[in-house]
Design a protein around this motif. Structure first.
Motif, PDB file in Angstrom:
ATOM      1  N   PHE A  77       0.853  -1.173   0.000  1.00  0.00           N
ATOM      2  CA  PHE A  77       0.000   0.000   0.000  1.00  0.00           C
ATOM      3  C   PHE A  77       0.897   1.233   0.000  1.00  0.00           C
ATOM      4  O   PHE A  77       1.672   1.441   0.934  1.00  0.00           O
ATOM      5  N   LEU A  78       0.830   2.016  -1.072  1.00  0.00           N
ATOM      6  CA  LEU A  78       1.704   3.156  -1.271  1.00  0.00           C
ATOM      7  C   LEU A  78       0.948   4.446  -0.964  1.00  0.00           C
ATOM      8  O   LEU A  78      -0.218   4.598  -1.315  1.00  0.00           O
ATOM      9  N   GLU A  79       1.625   5.351  -0.321  1.00  0.00           N
ATOM     10  CA  GLU A  79       1.014   6.598   0.138  1.00  0.00           C
ATOM     11  C   GLU A  79       1.571   7.766  -0.674  1.00  0.00           C
ATOM     12  O   GLU A  79       2.782   7.976  -0.723  1.00  0.00           O
ATOM     13  N   ALA A  80       0.687   8.534  -1.339  1.00  0.00           N
ATOM     14  CA  ALA A  80       1.111   9.690  -2.138  1.00  0.00           C
ATOM     15  C   ALA A  80       0.300  10.912  -1.717  1.00  0.00           C
ATOM     16  O   ALA A  80      -0.923  10.848  -1.592  1.00  0.00           O
ATOM     17  N   ARG A  81       0.997  12.029  -1.503  1.00  0.00           N
ATOM     18  CA  ARG A  81       0.338  13.252  -1.036  1.00  0.00           C
ATOM     19  C   ARG A  81       0.186  14.240  -2.205  1.00  0.00           C
ATOM     20  O   ARG A  81       1.096  14.412  -3.007  1.00  0.00           O
ATOM     21  N   LEU A  82      -0.987  14.888  -2.257  1.00  0.00           N
ATOM     22  CA  LEU A  82      -1.271  15.884  -3.292  1.00  0.00           C
ATOM     23  C   LEU A  82      -0.860  17.254  -2.772  1.00  0.00           C
ATOM     24  O   LEU A  82      -1.464  17.788  -1.840  1.00  0.00           O
ATOM     25  N   THR A  83       0.214  17.811  -3.341  1.00  0.00           N
ATOM     26  CA  THR A  83       0.762  19.067  -2.830  1.00  0.00           C
ATOM     27  C   THR A  83      -0.048  20.262  -3.336  1.00  0.00           C
ATOM     28  O   THR A  83      -0.726  20.199  -4.371  1.00  0.00           O
ATOM     29  N   ALA A  84       0.040  21.363  -2.590  1.00  0.00           N
ATOM     30  CA  ALA A  84      -0.679  22.582  -2.964  1.00  0.00           C
ATOM     31  C   ALA A  84      -0.204  23.076  -4.321  1.00  0.00           C
ATOM     32  O   ALA A  84       0.983  22.996  -4.656  1.00  0.00           O
ATOM     33  N   GLY A  85      -1.127  23.602  -5.107  1.00  0.00           N
ATOM     34  CA  GLY A  85      -0.796  24.117  -6.427  1.00  0.00           C
ATOM     35  C   GLY A  85      -0.873  23.102  -7.537  1.00  0.00           C
ATOM     36  O   GLY A  85      -0.656  23.433  -8.705  1.00  0.00           O
ATOM     37  N   SER A  86      -1.157  21.847  -7.212  1.00  0.00           N
ATOM     38  CA  SER A  86      -1.250  20.813  -8.242  1.00  0.00           C
ATOM     39  C   SER A  86      -2.476  21.056  -9.116  1.00  0.00           C
ATOM     40  O   SER A  86      -3.562  21.384  -8.616  1.00  0.00           O
ATOM     41  N   PRO A  87      -2.348  20.872 -10.425  1.00  0.00           N
ATOM     42  CA  PRO A  87      -3.508  21.014 -11.320  1.00  0.00           C
ATOM     43  C   PRO A  87      -4.561  19.927 -11.118  1.00  0.00           C
ATOM     44  O   PRO A  87      -5.661  20.034 -11.660  1.00  0.00           O
TER      45      PRO A  87
END
Length: 577
Positions: free
Chosen positions: A207-217
Motif C-alpha cells: 500500500f503506497l502513500e502519495a500526497r497531493l501538494t498545494a498548487g497541483s492542477p
C-alpha cells in the motif's frame, strides 16, 4: 486457600498473555514481583531464578549466535536446494533447515533463507515459507541447544533435583518426530495457496502513500477526470482527507490539496505516479524513490518498533530510510502509513538512504527479505573457524570433556578477542526481555509448586484421566502443554506446565523423566497459530498468509507430531524403570 489464589492469579496471567496488549516481560516480572511482596517466594529464591545455570547457558548461546548467524552456511547451496520438483524441493529444504536448527538459532536459520525463497522463481514462495518455519521448529527438538525451550526445561529439571538433559538425550525421539513431520509437510504443502505475486520476483502488493501538494492542477478535479482510475500496475483504494478516511473511492470524488492517496499494486510500477504533477510519494518524486536502494524487511520479535507508529519513532531519522509500503499477511491496512501501529511480523518496503547500512540497530529491528544484507557476512576462513569452534564445544559437552557453560564462555571470549563480536554489538542485541521472562517464569513455577497449586491441577488431571492410569495423565499433560504453547509463548508454556507434570508423575509414582521430556516436546508444538512463535511471524507477511493457512496446514503436522511423541517418549523413557 493460598493455592487457590495462586491458580486464579495464573489464570489471569494467561488471559493477559493471550490478550497481547501487555508485553510478556512486564507481565511475568510483575507476577514474580507480586508473589515476592506477598511472601510466596523469598528474595533469595527470586534471585536464584535469574542465576540459574540453564539460563546462563542460554544467554551464552544467544550471544554466540550473533556471530554464527553471519556465517553463510546455507547461502552457498540455497539455490540448488530449491531446484527440481516442488515436493522434492520442499523435502530437501525442510531437511536442511531442521538439521541447521538443531544447533543454530531458529530465527537466524529462517532469516537466512527468507530472502532466497521469496526471490527464487522455481516454486511459489507461499508453498515454501510456512514449511520453512515449521522445519525450523522441528529441528529445535532434536538437541538440547536446538531451542531456548529445551534449555528452560533443563533448568527446571536441575532445580527440581533431577538429572540434567544431556546434549543428545532428546535426539532419539526428536529425530523420528522431525522426519515424520517433514514427510507430512511435503505432502500437505500442496494445500497452501499460491498468492498473487508469488512468482519469486519483486512483484509484491504493498500500500503506497502519495500526497497531493498545494498548487497541483489535479486539485478541484475528479478521480475520473484526472485519469487516476486505471493506472498500470497500481489501484487507488483510499483517500485520507483531514484525518477522515474515504473508502471506497468514487470516480466522481473531487481531489483537495493535501489529500493522501493510498494505492495498492506493484512497487516497480510506482513511476506511473510521476505523470501526475504535484503527487508525491513520501515527500519526493516516485522515480527518485525507485532509484534508492529498495529493501524489504520484516519487523523482528526484538524490535523496538512493535506497537508504535512510524511517526512516534521518527523512522526516517532513526534508519535513514522511508517506508514505501506496509504489508501484514494478506490483510489490507487502512489509513495513513505513518499512523499505523506496527506489529512483529509486518513486512516493510524501505527506500534506503546512503547511510542506511551504517545504522547499527538494523539487525535488532529487522529480518531481511529483499535488498542488500543488513550486516556483513563472514569470510570463508572466518566461517570455518567459527563453525569449527562451535562444533568443538558441542562435541566436548556431549562427551563430557568440557561443560557446555565453560565451552561456550571460552568461545565467546575467543569471538571477542578476534573482533568477530564486539561489546557494542552485545549491548545492542542483548536479549534483556527473554532473560527477564525466563527468570520470572522460573520464579512463578516455583510458587506454583510450593503453594500446592501444581498438586491441585495434577489431582484434577489424575481424576479426569484416572481410568486410563498414568497413560491418560501423560496424554492430559501433553494436551495442556500444547494448548498453552499455542496461546502464550513456548517458554511460558514450559514454565507453567513443568511443575504440574512433575506433580503428576509423583502422584502416579512414575519416573519424572518421560514427563520432563513431554513438556519439552509439547512446548515446541506450536503449529496452528502464527502469533505464538517468532519464525511463524517472520514468514507471515512475506508469504501473504492468513491464519487459516496455518490451521489448515498445521493441523495434520500437529497430529503427526503429537502421535509420534506420545508413542515414542514412554518407550525411550519408561514410566516405571
Amino acid at each position: 486457600m493460598t493455592a487457590t489464589w495462586v491458580l486464579l492469579s495464573l489464570a489471569l496471567l494467561v488471559a493477559l498473555l493471550v490478550h497481547g496488549r501487555l508485553s510478556p516481560a512486564l507481565l511475568f516480572c510483575g507476577w514474580a514481583g507480586g508473589y515476592h511482596l506477598l511472601g510466596l517466594i523469598s528474595e533469595r529464591e527470586l534471585l536464584e531464578s535469574y542465576a540459574n545455570p540453564g539460563l546462563a547457558v542460554l544467554l551464552l548461546l544467544l550471544l554466540i549466535s550473533l556471530v554464527l548467524e553471519r556465517a553463510p552456511l546455507i547461502e552457498h547451496f540455497s539455490d540448488t536446494l530449491l531446484k527440481g520438483g516442488e515436493r522434492l524441493a520442499t523435502f530437501r529444504m525442510c531437511l536442511i533447515t531442521a538439521a541447521c536448527s538443531a544447533f543454530l538459532n531458529n530465527t537466524a536459520v529462517v532469516s537466512t533463507l527468507l530472502g532466497t525463497i521469496t526471490r527464487q522463481r522455481h516454486h511459489p514462495a507461499s508453498r515454501l515459507l510456512l514449511p520453512l518455519s515449521y522445519a525450523a521448529v522441528l529441528g529445535g527438538i532434536t538437541t538440547l541447544v536446538g531451542t531456548s525451550t529445551n534449555l528452560v526445561v533443563n533448568s527446571f529439571a536441575e532445580r527440581a533435583g533431577l538429572p540434567s538433559i544431556s546434549m543428545f538425550q532428546m535426539t532419539t525421539v526428536g529425530v523420528p518426530v522431525a522426519l515424520a513431520c517433514i514427510v507430512c509437510l511435503t505432502l500437505v504443502a500442496r494445500w497452501l495457496p499460491v498468492r498473487t505475486g508469488d512468482d519469486g520476483g519483486p512483484r509484491q502488493a504493498y500500500f503506497l502513500e502519495a500526497r497531493l501538494t498545494a498548487g497541483s492542477p489535479l486539485i478541484g478535479r475528479s478521480i475520473e477526470a484526472n485519469k487516476l482510475r486505471n493506472l498500470d500496475g497500481l489501484f487507488l483504494v483510499e483517500i485520507v482527507r483531514s484525518g477522515r478516511l474515504i473508502s471506497p473511492v468514487s470516480p466522481e470524488e473531487i481531489l483537495h490539496a493535501d489529500d493522501v492517496l493510498i494505492f495498492t499494486g506493484e512497487v516497480e510500477k510506482m513511476q506511473v505516479i510521476d505523470r501526475f504533477p504535484g503527487l508525491q510519494v513520501f515527500g519526493t518524486r516516485a522515480d527518485d524513490l525507485l532509484r534508492s536502494n529498495l529493501v524489504e524487511v520484516v519487523i523482528s520479535s526484538d524490535s523496538e518498533l512493535a506497537n508504535r507508529t512510524l511517526r512516534e519513532v521518527d523512522f526516517r531519522t532513526m534508519f535513514d530510510a522511508g517506508v514505501v509500503g506496509i504489508r501484514r499477511g494478506d490483510k489490507r491496512l487502512t489509513g495513513q502509513l505513518g499512523r499505523i501501529p506496527l506489529r512483529v511480523g509486518d513486512a516493510l518496503l524501505l527506500a534506503a538512504g546512503a547511510d542506511f547500512a551504517q545504522h547499527r540497530n538494523l539487525a535488532r529491528n529487522f529480518h531481511r527479505v529483499g535488498g542488500a544484507p543488513l550486516h556483513p557476512k563472514l569470510t570463508n576462513p572466518q566461517t570455518r573457524w567459527v563453525v569449527g569452534g562451535f562444533a568443538s564445544v558441542i562435541i566436548a559437552a556431549a562427551t563430557n570433556v568440557l561443560p557446555l557453560f565453560a565451552g561456550l564462555l571460552l568461545l565467546l571470549g575467543a569471538f571477542l578477542a578476534s573482533g568477530l563480536l564486539s561489546m557494542a554489538e552485545i549491548r545492542r542485541r542483548f536479549p534483556f526481555e527473554l532473560i527477564l521472562v525466563i527468570g520470572a517464569a522460573l520464579a512463578i513455577a516455583r510458587v506454583l509448586e510450593s503453594s500446592g497449586g501444581a498438586a491441585i491441577i495434577s489431582d484434577v488431571v489424575a481424576h479426569v484421566f484416572g481410568d486410563l492410569g498414568v497413560w491418560g495423565a501423560f496424554i492430559g499433560i501433553y494436551l495442556m502443554t500444547v494448548v498453552l504453547t499455542e496461546v502464550v509463548t513456548n517458554n511460558a508454556a514450559a514454565a507453567l506446565a513443568f511443575p504440574i507434570a512433575l506433580s503428576t508423575a509423583h502422584a502416579f509414582g512414575a519416573d519424572p523423566t518421560p514427563f520432563v521430556m513431554l513438556v519439552a516436546y509439547g512446548a515446541s508444538a506450536g503449529f496452528l497459530i502464527p502469533f505464538g512463535y517468532q519464525t511463524h511471524l517472520m514468514v507471515y507477511s512475506p508469504g501473504r498468509y492468513r491464519v487459516m493457512d496455518f490451521v489448515r496446514t498445521g493441523t495434520p503436522v500437529a497430529l503427526v507430531y503429537g502421535t509420534v511423541v506420545l508413542l515414542l517418549v514412554p518407550r525411550v523413557f519408561p514410566f516405571f524403570p
